[in-house]
Structures are given as structure tokens and as C-alpha cells.
Design a protein around this motif. Structure first.
Motif, PDB file in Angstrom:
ATOM      1  N   LYS A  16       0.358  -0.947  -0.273  1.00 62.09           N
ATOM      2  CA  LYS A  16       0.450  -0.108  -0.074  1.00 62.09           C
ATOM      3  C   LYS A  16       0.753   1.145  -0.172  1.00 62.09           C
ATOM      4  N   LEU A  17       1.834   0.877   0.170  1.00 62.46           N
ATOM      5  CA  LEU A  17       3.570   2.213   1.149  1.00 62.46           C
ATOM      6  C   LEU A  17       3.593   2.545  -0.850  1.00 62.46           C
ATOM      7  N   ALA A  18       4.191   1.100  -1.400  1.00 61.82           N
ATOM      8  CA  ALA A  18       4.611   1.692  -2.857  1.00 61.82           C
ATOM      9  C   ALA A  18       3.938   2.355  -3.275  1.00 61.82           C
ATOM     10  N   LEU A  19       1.656   2.118  -3.265  1.00 63.93           N
ATOM     11  CA  LEU A  19       0.946   2.864  -4.374  1.00 63.93           C
ATOM     12  C   LEU A  19       0.871   4.143  -3.470  1.00 63.93           C
ATOM     13  N   ASP A  20       1.004   4.440  -2.591  1.00 70.13           N
ATOM     14  CA  ASP A  20       0.730   5.872  -1.971  1.00 70.13           C
ATOM     15  C   ASP A  20       1.910   6.629  -3.856  1.00 70.13           C
ATOM     16  N   TRP A  28       3.971   1.120 -10.502  1.00 66.32           N
ATOM     17  CA  TRP A  28       3.862  -0.343  -9.372  1.00 66.32           C
ATOM     18  C   TRP A  28       3.781  -1.747  -9.099  1.00 66.32           C
ATOM     19  N   ARG A  29       3.300  -2.427 -10.258  1.00 69.83           N
ATOM     20  CA  ARG A  29       3.698  -3.859  -9.743  1.00 69.83           C
ATOM     21  C   ARG A  29       5.278  -4.211 -10.199  1.00 69.83           C
ATOM     22  N   GLY A  30       5.724  -3.602 -10.265  1.00 76.96           N
ATOM     23  CA  GLY A  30       7.432  -3.360 -10.654  1.00 76.96           C
ATOM     24  C   GLY A  30       7.689  -3.415  -9.165  1.00 76.96           C
ATOM     25  N   TYR A  34       9.796  -5.988  -6.402  1.00 75.79           N
ATOM     26  CA  TYR A  34      10.725  -6.532  -5.451  1.00 75.79           C
ATOM     27  C   TYR A  34      10.507  -6.429  -4.551  1.00 75.79           C
ATOM     28  N   ILE A  35       8.565  -6.260  -3.607  1.00 75.58           N
ATOM     29  CA  ILE A  35       9.148  -5.911  -2.757  1.00 75.58           C
ATOM     30  C   ILE A  35       8.207  -7.888  -2.135  1.00 75.58           C
TER      31      ILE A  35
END
Length: 99
Positions: A16-20, A28-30, A34-35
Motif C-alpha cells: 500500500k505504501l508503494a501504491l502511495d 507499481w507492479r515492478g 521487488y518487495i
């Protein structure tokens, strides 16, 4: 809370933070892949002390990368369209009672 549940919670929070930070899903998918690889790398850790240390380190990373102005969906509370078109309340008095 078990370490497995804490790790799942951290994983969801990190996605969710990456989506922010990147609203576009293709970017975001990349980041999500990675996460996932970072979490998979430490999946076999069984030592409870090392698990707690990894969880604390991940918490610190999430706190450091927290977005100053996180994305809020428009219709969610705090969003720009939240409760924009509410139905008009009925202010007419009730009809008189007939006996």
C-alpha cells in the motif's frame, strides 16, 4: 501476534505504501515484485530473535518511506468527493393524524 501474521501485515502495508508513491499500476507492479522478492529472501528464517529483528527493521523502513501526502481514494473519508452528493433530507412536517 505471530511472526507470520506480523510479516503478512508488513507485506500488505509495504504494498500500500508503494501504491502511495506510484499511482500507475504498471509502475507499481515492478515495485510489488521487488518487495515480494525481499520478503521471500527472508522466508526461511526460523530463529525468533532474528525474525523480531527483521520485523523491527522493516517497520523502520516503512516509517522512513511513509508518504507525506498519501493517496486517498476520492470517495473514501477524507477524499475530495466524500459525501459530495448526499440525498436531501426530508424536512416536511409529518401529515396530521386522522381519528
Amino acid at each position: 501476534m505471530s511472526s507470520r501474521m506480523a510479516a503478512l501485515s508488513l507485506y500488505r502495508r509495504s504494498l500500500k505504501l508503494a501504491l502511495d508513491w506510484s499511482v500507475h499500476r504498471d509502475v507499481w507492479r515492478g515495485q510489488a515484485l521487488y518487495i515480494r522478492s525481499l520478503f521471500e529472501k527472508n522466508r526461511a528464517v526460523t530463529d525468533p530473535r532474528l525474525q523480531r529483528a527483521l520485523l523491527k527493521e522493516t517497520e523502520k523502513l516503512l516509517e522512513n518511506w511513509k508518504h507525506p501526502d498519501p493517496y486517498i481514494p476520492p470517495t473514501a473519508p477524507g477524499g475530495s468527493k466524500y459525501e459530495r452528493n448526499l440525498p436531501v433530507p426530508n424536512l416536511d412536517p409529518p401529515p396530521p393524524l386522522k381519528f
